[in-house]
Design an enzyme around this catalytic site. Structure first.
Site, PDB file in Angstrom:
ATOM      1  N   TYR A   1      52.709  67.155  72.351  1.00 44.54           N
ATOM      2  CA  TYR A   1      51.305  67.553  72.394  1.00 44.54           C
ATOM      3  C   TYR A   1      51.102  68.778  73.280  1.00 44.54           C
ATOM      4  CZ  TYR A   1      50.184  63.003  70.272  1.00 44.54           C
ATOM      5  OH  TYR A   1      50.099  61.920  69.433  1.00 44.54           O
TER       6      TYR A   1
ATOM      7  N   LYS B   1      64.737  59.742  68.849  1.00 46.24           N
ATOM      8  CA  LYS B   1      65.076  60.124  67.466  1.00 46.24           C
ATOM      9  C   LYS B   1      66.090  61.251  67.541  1.00 46.24           C
ATOM     10  CE  LYS B   1      64.729  59.702  63.013  1.00 46.24           C
ATOM     11  NZ  LYS B   1      65.418  58.574  62.350  1.00 46.24           N
TER      12      LYS B   1
ATOM     13  N   ASP C   1      62.065  54.915  64.282  1.00 41.09           N
ATOM     14  CA  ASP C   1      61.795  54.226  63.028  1.00 41.09           C
ATOM     15  C   ASP C   1      62.249  52.775  63.092  1.00 41.09           C
ATOM     16  OD1 ASP C   1      64.332  55.299  63.262  1.00 41.09           O
ATOM     17  OD2 ASP C   1      64.395  56.163  61.246  1.00 41.09           O
TER      18      ASP C   1
ATOM     19  N   ASP D   1      52.195  57.213  71.659  1.00 37.45           N
ATOM     20  CA  ASP D   1      50.874  57.103  71.063  1.00 37.45           C
ATOM     21  C   ASP D   1      50.920  56.203  69.830  1.00 37.45           C
ATOM     22  OD1 ASP D   1      48.225  57.503  70.447  1.00 37.45           O
ATOM     23  OD2 ASP D   1      48.402  59.645  70.063  1.00 37.45           O
TER      24      ASP D   1
ATOM     25  N   ASP E   1      49.555  51.911  69.489  1.00 36.21           N
ATOM     26  CA  ASP E   1      48.554  51.470  68.525  1.00 36.21           C
ATOM     27  C   ASP E   1      49.126  50.417  67.578  1.00 36.21           C
ATOM     28  OD1 ASP E   1      46.745  53.118  69.680  1.00 36.21           O
ATOM     29  OD2 ASP E   1      46.344  54.352  67.916  1.00 36.21           O
TER      30      ASP E   1
END
Length: 351
Positions: free
Chosen positions: A137, A187, A220, A244, A248
Site C-alpha cells: 500500500y 508468497k 493461498d 488485510d 477479513d
C-alpha cells in the site's frame, strides 16, 4: 483519578451509531475501575468532503496529537471513491502517527454460529498482526497515457528492513505471551524480491525469539487453512495487503464481520493509537438503528488494554461473551431483530 482524553471520529454511515454505545460502555467500566474519560468529537467524514472538499482539515493530525487514543467509527459512503475517503483520513492518521502495527483478534464466541461446522467456541482464538504503513500500500507509482489504448498503471511495493523487522518483533513478542506459535504469510514462490526479503527477516527475527515455534505458509494455502482448520492458529503475521485480506476472511470464519475489532498501534506510544471496528460504514442499514455495536465495543476494550487497564478490558470482553452466550438478543447481521439500543442496554446490564 486518571482521566483519558479520547478523540472520537464517528465518520460515515453506521459509524455514528456504534460509537455512542462504545462510549457508554467505556464510561460504565471506567466508573467501576476508578478512571474517567474526556471526549472530543470530530466531524471528519465523506459528508465533510462533499461540503468542504477534504475529509479532515489540513491541521487534523495536530488536533489529534495530544489525545491519549482515537476511536473511529467507519469511513466511506456512496458518491465518494474509496481511495479518496481512505487516503483522506484513515491512512494519513496511520502513517502520520506511525501506527505500523494493525492487530485484529479472531474469536468464535458461544452463541454465534460460524459458517464452518468445525468452528467450535473456545477453540478458535487467534490474532492477525498486519504491517500497517508500507508494503503493497505504498504511494509510489502512477498512471501514464490516460485514456489511450496503451494506458498503464504502476504501483510499487515497498518493504524496508526497519518496517518489516518492527512488525515481526511485535508479532513474535505477542506469540510469546500467548500460545507460543506464529505463522508468517508469504508468497515467495511467485513474488521474487519483496517476499523472499520478508522471509529472510522472519527467519532472522525467529532466531531472536527461540521461545516461539514459527513457520511460514504461502498466502493461498494459508487462506484455505483459515477455512479448513482455523483452530490451529495462534498468531499470524502478514504484510499490509495479505494481512488485510486474511483478517477479513478470519472475521467471516468467526461468524460476522460486524463484531470484528481492530487496533492501529504505535507501540512506542510517541503518538496516539487508533481503534476501530472493521465492518465499514454499511450505508444500506445506516439510520435504521440496527447496526451491531459489538465491533466498536470490542475495539474500545482493546483501547482500554492499550491505555493500561487490562482488567477493565477483560470486563468488557466478558460482557460481550455473556450477552452472546446467555441471551438470544441478536442484531440482524447475527440473525436476530434487536436494535442497536436493545443490544447495548443488555450488554451494559451484564457488565
Amino acid at each position: 483519578m486518571t482521566n483519558h482524553h479520547i478523540a472520537l471520529i464517528p465518520g460515515d454511515g453506521i459509524g455514528a451509531e456504534v460509537l455512542p454505545p462504545a462510549r457508554r460502555v467505556l464510561d460504565a467500566v471506567g466508573a467501576r475501575h476508578g478512571f474517567g474519560f474526556t471526549y472530543t468529537t470530530y466531524d471528519w467524514s465523506c459528508e465533510r468532503y462533499a461540503r468542504e472538499g477534504a475529509m479532515m482539515p489540513q491541521n487534523g493530525l495536530d488536533l489529534l496529537r495530544d489525545k491519549d487514543a482515537i476511536l473511529l467509527g467507519a469511513v466511506g459512503y456512496p458518491g465518494v471513491p474509496d481511495h479518496v475517503s481512505l487516503w483522506g483520513l484513515l491512512i494519513p492518521i496511520r502513517r502520520g502517527f506511525r501506527q505500523y502495527v494493525n492487530v485484529r483478534p479472531i474469536r468464535v464466541f458461544e452463541g454465534i454460529d460460524s459458517p464452518l461446522r468445525t468452528a467450535t467456541p473456545g477453540e478458535i482464538d487467534f490474532v492477525v498482526v498486519r504491517e500497517n504503513v508500507e508494503g503493497e500500500y505504498s504511494e509510489i507509482g502512477g498512471r501514464l497515457n490516460r485514456g489511450f489504448p496503451d494506458e498503464l498503471a504502476v504501483q510499487e511495493s515497498v518493504f524496508t528492513r526497519t518496517g518489516v523487522t518492527r512488525v515481526l518483533d511485535y508479532a513474535f513478542e505477542l506469540a510469546a505471551r500467548r500460545g507460543g506459535r506464529l505463522i508468517s504469510a508469504t508468497k515467495s514462490n511467485g513474488i521474487v524480491h519483496t517476499l523472499p526479503f520478508w522471509d529472510e527477516l522472519v527467519a532472522e527475527r525467529g532466531r531472536s525469539h527461540p521461545e516461539v515455534d514459527w513457520d511460514q505458509e504461502h498466502i493461498d494455502a494459508l487462506a484455505a487453512k483459515f477455512v479448513l482448520d482455523p483452530a490451529r492458529f495462534d498468531v499470524v503475521v502478514a504484510s499490509n495487503l495479505f494481512g488485510d485480506i486474511l483478517s477479513d476472511l478470519a472475521a467471516a470464519v468467526a461468524g460476522s464481520i460486524g463484531i470484528a475489532p481492530a487496533a492501529n498501534l504505535n507501540p512506542e506510544r510517541e503518538f496516539p493509537s487508533m481503534f476501530e471496528p472493521v465492518h465499514g460504514s454499511a450505508p444500506d442499514i445506516a439510520g435504521r438503528g440496527i447496526a451491531n455495536p459489538l465491533g466498536a465495543i470490542w475495539s474500545a476494550a482493546m483501547m482500554l488494554d492499550h491505555l493500561g487497564h487490562p482488567e477493565a478490558a477483560g470486563d468488557v470482553t466478558g460482557a460481550i461473551a455473556a450477552v452472546l452466550a446467555k441471551t438470544d438478543l441478536r442484531t440482524p447481521d447475527l440473525g436476530g431483530t434487536a436494535t442497536t439500543t436493545d443490544f447495548t442496554e443488555k450488554l451494559l446490564e451484564l457488565l
